[in-house]
Design a protein around this motif. Structure first.
Motif, PDB file in Angstrom:
ATOM      1  N   LYS A 155     -92.100  91.849  18.531  1.00 16.47           N
ATOM      2  CA  LYS A 155     -94.232  91.428  18.849  1.00 16.47           C
ATOM      3  C   LYS A 155     -93.909  90.305  19.677  1.00 16.47           C
ATOM      4  O   LYS A 155     -93.451  89.510  19.797  1.00 16.47           O
ATOM      5  N   LYS A 157     -96.460  88.335  22.082  1.00  9.26           N
ATOM      6  CA  LYS A 157     -97.950  87.324  21.728  1.00  9.26           C
ATOM      7  C   LYS A 157     -98.712  88.147  22.918  1.00  9.26           C
ATOM      8  O   LYS A 157     -98.975  88.420  23.902  1.00  9.26           O
ATOM      9  N   ASP A 182     -99.248  89.630  18.396  1.00  7.56           N
ATOM     10  CA  ASP A 182     -99.920  88.472  17.623  1.00  7.56           C
ATOM     11  C   ASP A 182    -100.974  87.898  18.212  1.00  7.56           C
ATOM     12  O   ASP A 182    -100.823  87.611  19.219  1.00  7.56           O
ATOM     13  N   ASN A 184    -102.504  85.060  17.357  1.00  4.32           N
ATOM     14  CA  ASN A 184    -103.314  83.480  16.808  1.00  4.32           C
ATOM     15  C   ASN A 184    -104.767  83.529  17.035  1.00  4.32           C
ATOM     16  O   ASN A 184    -105.136  82.382  17.649  1.00  4.32           O
ATOM     17  N   GLU A 207    -100.918  91.595  14.132  1.00  2.00           N
ATOM     18  CA  GLU A 207    -100.832  90.014  13.465  1.00  2.00           C
ATOM     19  C   GLU A 207    -102.186  89.070  13.785  1.00  2.00           C
ATOM     20  O   GLU A 207    -102.586  87.941  15.020  1.00  2.00           O
ATOM     21  N   ASP A 232    -101.282  85.609   8.894  1.00  2.00           N
ATOM     22  CA  ASP A 232    -100.712  84.284   9.275  1.00  2.00           C
ATOM     23  C   ASP A 232    -101.284  83.097   8.934  1.00  2.00           C
ATOM     24  O   ASP A 232    -101.320  82.697   7.753  1.00  2.00           O
ATOM     25  N   GLU A 233    -102.261  82.919  10.044  1.00  3.07           N
ATOM     26  CA  GLU A 233    -102.916  81.874  10.080  1.00  3.07           C
ATOM     27  C   GLU A 233    -103.694  81.329   8.330  1.00  3.07           C
ATOM     28  O   GLU A 233    -103.910  79.848   7.698  1.00  3.07           O
ATOM     29  N   ASN A 254     -97.985  87.383   6.730  1.00  2.00           N
ATOM     30  CA  ASN A 254     -96.354  86.582   7.477  1.00  2.00           C
ATOM     31  C   ASN A 254     -96.505  85.587   6.615  1.00  2.00           C
ATOM     32  O   ASN A 254     -97.986  84.662   6.712  1.00  2.00           O
ATOM     33  N   LYS A 256     -94.607  82.180   6.019  1.00  2.00           N
ATOM     34  CA  LYS A 256     -93.634  80.773   6.677  1.00  2.00           C
ATOM     35  C   LYS A 256     -94.078  79.494   5.578  1.00  2.00           C
ATOM     36  O   LYS A 256     -95.002  78.999   5.414  1.00  2.00           O
TER      37      LYS A 256
HETATM   38 MG    MG Z   1     -98.481  84.659  14.344  1.00  2.00          MG
END
Ligand code: MG
Ligand code: OSB
Length: 361
Positions: A155, A157, A182, A184, A207, A232-233, A254, A256
């Protein structure tokens, strides 16, 4: 009975850069709960500042000390704890650290490895790697190294305006690898044309391209690009996961445990995703070996079908606070077999890297 939180500082082997900033060290909050001869451990995934989410080490400490610690007095199950904490809005990372502490505590009390308590298991976690933003030649070297080590997915960024060149050069050098990117949350829906240009690289997913709490624009973007979207977030609860899959905002999630309020919610989210034919993997927050052990147990469940960001301790730290770091072989990591998270703390080293500690119970 006692509950201690330690602030532990470990330098990273190399700074880790995302679209929201660079971290050179991990300031980890390590929780320790001692009761009736059992020592349970957990890690809060917050960091120094509210960049990945609104929570940070200081908000987590406040919420733990002033609102959550007292709920541990009756040694509740993780489920009972989460019900008792329901009146506290948000602060999932603070809640999750105590929820996981209770998973470890109860698994250890019964002498069972945590993995066994999380449901049907594959017996191993499939492992991918997350590479921070860096110069092209550094990234290419890191990808080569990751492929050699047997990582099952790489992955990258990415940051706005530079996504095309970095993905292009990695894809050019490694035409066959399973690759993802990703963001973000650094793009907005208006950036769809730039993201559409990534379609040609056959990424397994993109992502969290859009805002950290968005679902609707992700659903619109998903209709404009062919690369699957992984959130994700934006996924902070099982309800949000269900909504995301229902409106087509994501095909992959994803998970977490820290972001979603713990392992119980993680399992609910994985089930919601699988019910909608979505894919599931377990992410990471640059944790020490304590936090990592929960992720690896979760990633070993049958609900998880994609390789996660669960690289072994050596990727980030010259020396970890655990004596039994995870080893990866054939792109897999085996969860610990000892009761609970099965982690052996290096107590003298832990004492040396502890900057501050608080007694909450
Ligand atoms: Mg992420
Ligand atoms: O978005 O997945 C992310 C690290 C810090 C904050 C956010 C993210 C990450 C990672 C690191 O990608 C994954 C890992 O822990 O190895």
């Amino acid at each position: 009975m006692s509950l201690t939180v330690r602030m532990v500082t470990l330098p990273f082997l190399a700074p880790f850069t995302t679209s929201f900033g660079t971290e050179a060290k991990r300031d980890a909050l390590i929780l320790q709960f001692d009761s009736e001869g059992v020592r349970a451990l957990a890690e809060c995934v917050t960091s120094v500042g509210p960049y990945y989410s609104y929570e940070d080490n200081q908000t987590a400490l406040h919420v733990m000390r002033d609102h959550l610690a007292r709920l541990l007095k009756d040694r509740p199950t993780p489920q009972e704890f989460m019900m008792a904490a329901e009146h506290i809005r948000g602060h999932n990372m603070a809640k999750a650290s105590m929820e996981m502490l209770l998973w470890d505590y109860h698994s250890k009390t019964r002498g069972v490895p945590l993995t066994r308590d999380l449901g049907p298991t594959k017996g191993y976690a499939d492992v991918g790697i997350s590479l921070g933003i860096d110069k092209e030649e550094v990234t290419l070297k890191r990808v080569e190294d990751a492929v050699e080590r047997g990582y099952q997915r790489v992955k990258l960024k990415i940051e706005k305006g530079k996504e095309y060149e970095i993905v292009n050069s990695v894809r050019d050098a490694f035409p066959e690898i399973t690759l993802s990117a990703d963001a973000n949350s650094c793009y907005r829906l208006g950036d769809a044309p730039a993201l559409k240009r990534l379609d040609r690289f056959g990424l397994i997913y993109l992502e969290q391209p859009l805002e950290h709490d968005d679902l609707l624009d992700h659903a619109k973007l998903a209709r404009m690009i062919s690369t699957p979207i992984c959130l994700d977030e934006s996924i902070t609860s099982a309800e949000r996961a269900r909504q995301a899959f229902e409106i087509g905002a994501a095909q992959v999630v994803n998970i977490k445990p820290g972001r979603v309020g713990g392992l119980g919610n993680s399992i609910q989210i994985a089930k919601a995703a699988r019910q909608h034919d979505g894919h599931v993997w377990v992410g990471g927050m640059l944790e020490t070996g304590v936090g990592r052990s929960f992720n690896i147990s979760l990633a070993s469940t049958r609900l998880v079908d994609y390789p996660g960001d669960t690289s072994p301790n050596e990727k980030y730290f010259a020396k970890d606070i655990v004596k039994n770091p995870f080893r990866m072989a054939g792109g897999r990591i085996l969860p610990n077999k000892a009761p609970g998270i099965g982690v052996d703390l290096d107590d003298p080293f832990l004492a040396r890297v502890t900057k501050k500690s608080w007694k909450l119970l």
